[in-house]
Design an enzyme around this catalytic site. Sequence first.
Site, PDB file in Angstrom:
ATOM      1  N   ASP A   1       0.869  -1.180   0.000  1.00  0.00           N
ATOM      2  CA  ASP A   1       0.000   0.000   0.000  1.00  0.00           C
ATOM      3  C   ASP A   1       0.904   1.227   0.000  1.00  0.00           C
ATOM      4  O   ASP A   1       1.966   1.195  -0.592  1.00  0.00           O
ATOM      5  CB  ASP A   1      -0.958  -0.031   1.191  1.00  0.00           C
ATOM      6  CG  ASP A   1      -2.259   0.721   0.921  1.00  0.00           C
ATOM      7  OD1 ASP A   1      -2.197   1.889   0.522  1.00  0.00           O
ATOM      8  OD2 ASP A   1      -3.342   0.146   1.115  1.00  0.00           O
TER       9      ASP A   1
ATOM     10  N   HIS B   1       1.714   2.078  -3.350  1.00  0.00           N
ATOM     11  CA  HIS B   1       0.722   2.941  -3.996  1.00  0.00           C
ATOM     12  C   HIS B   1       1.222   4.374  -4.132  1.00  0.00           C
ATOM     13  O   HIS B   1       0.749   5.106  -4.997  1.00  0.00           O
ATOM     14  CB  HIS B   1      -0.590   2.920  -3.202  1.00  0.00           C
ATOM     15  CG  HIS B   1      -1.266   1.579  -3.236  1.00  0.00           C
ATOM     16  ND1 HIS B   1      -2.459   1.335  -2.600  1.00  0.00           N
ATOM     17  CD2 HIS B   1      -0.923   0.412  -3.835  1.00  0.00           C
ATOM     18  CE1 HIS B   1      -2.820   0.076  -2.795  1.00  0.00           C
ATOM     19  NE2 HIS B   1      -1.890  -0.501  -3.537  1.00  0.00           N
TER      20      HIS B   1
END
Length: 598
Positions: free
Chosen positions: A394, A427
């Site tokens: 993430d 991300h």
Amino acid sequence: MPYYARTVALRSLIAGLTVGCSLPSWALQAPSNLQVPTLAFDDQQIILVWEKPADHAEIKDYRVYANGVLLGSSNANNDRVSPAKPYIDRFYEQDTAKFHYRIGIHSYTAQGLKPDTAYRFTVRSVGGDGKESPDSPALVQRTTQVPALFDVKKYGAKGDGTRLDTLAIQSAIDACTPGCKVLLPKGTYKSGALYLKSNMTLEVAEGATLLGSERAEDYPLAGYIQYPYSTTVRPASLINALPRDPRQHQTFENIRIVGKGTLDGNGWKRRADSLDERGQPLPFYEPSDNTRYQQDGILAKAQVEQAVARGMNVKDAYGQMRSSLITLRNVKNVFYGGFTVLNPAYHGIMNLETENVVLANTTHKTYDANNGDGIEFANSKGAMVFNNFFDTGDDCVNFAAGTGADAVHQKPQEDAWIFNNYFRNGHGMVVAGSHTGAWIQNIVAEDNVSDGTDAGLRMKSTNFMGGGARNVIFRDSAIRNTVKQAFIFTLDYNDPNAKLDYQRSTIPGQFRDIRVSDVSVENAQGRAIEVKGDSQSNAYHQGLVFERVRFSGPAKAQIDGLKDSRFEQVVFSQNAGVNPWQVTGSEGLVFKDVQPMP
């Protein structure tokens, strides 16, 4: 952080006056703001960081002196202590066209020192010809006394990876006297939730692994609530500095988590190893979601199933009831150093309402564990993140500040310095949001390298989140192979696992006063720059400045809902003759020396 407030305006002014100038070595400026980060020292070593001079184009290295004697250079020292440095070096070896900006390394770890001894440090800038600047202002730092040692094996820990060592480790922590060190020597220590206390060091030694238990019942449900107005009590993490009752207020101070060992959350099944760009193996965890957790998860599966059995729906159970690896709340002065993070069931390292937190020389290998962030800060003040390797499932470094209308009663997330890190999968390198309610502000990210993250600077919010981010600087960095956007500022973010247990704000989030300068982006895919406000409802981002930023590859700039912003010396290449600028619903934009012009 004093670094931000004292220096940004002056540096920006001087840099503007000296662009294109070349200084002889005798005119090199000395580094400034030499400091020891919070708790970044013990009985044997001291970590130093400093601010590079405003005119640093001619500086190739820095040399560090202790008591007037040369210790070494920052580049060579970083080769030994930073897990990011070998990847940074490899990145530039591959840059045969010399497309990228060269970053500067401005930290040094002095090792092999004597306990309880004062050292006087100075640093000098070094030019390409090897000549030095004058000394920086001196800094005197004393090492600590040798700490009292509490070996968990003396408290009954087996370290065999099969039996639970939770009680033994917790007993060592509870027995620890102020200033002590709790040591996990070589071995694998399976454990449920552990609770730290003030004025202690937890050391996971080289060859040691703290392995999270796979059983949900080993993580108390009375863990924490994310914000004061949140309704869900989340389970404890593997390592915690939290009150045992999540509704109580308790403060902590002076906590260190260090060592060359491994923290393994045991959250997901490991699909396979892959080889990275240096030929080194990296783990690949199952990229799951709330429909596949039963087949992919280990601890994640057990915790979601436990919550569902208590009557919670699957979506909320999945989004709220998985344990992070570390959660600290209301802690003043924290140092994380040296260890490796693997496989959290949820987030990696969570810092909630903390003050003065340092993350240095750590390795994060959590790809592609769902929600497997590197480190997150929420409503905290003072953060320093440097010399770390991130390969995450993430966001790599994430900042949050509360949700919705009630966030105005919280403290902002503010004052951070992020430098000399290597970002691989993730991300975003540096992320502000999506929880922006109390404002995220005063962030400096510089001298970082990335290859393969979805985005470089990722700023995300919604029309009902409130707050936003402001006074952010992202500069002097090199990026390659962004997957989605090199830079994104959006009000259109949606998290399918989020629980809307807060009152929506009538004020949309906003990103303003953001400066991006001296950044190279190679092989940019998707969008080079994406700005998405909401001009229909008068929700604009504003005050974005891009200076001396160059892109190669097919990516385009798509801008909507932006005003009063400037783009200067922004260059696109390899765009097949197609104008990359797509501007709508915006006003007050200035383009100067942009190639090609919009």
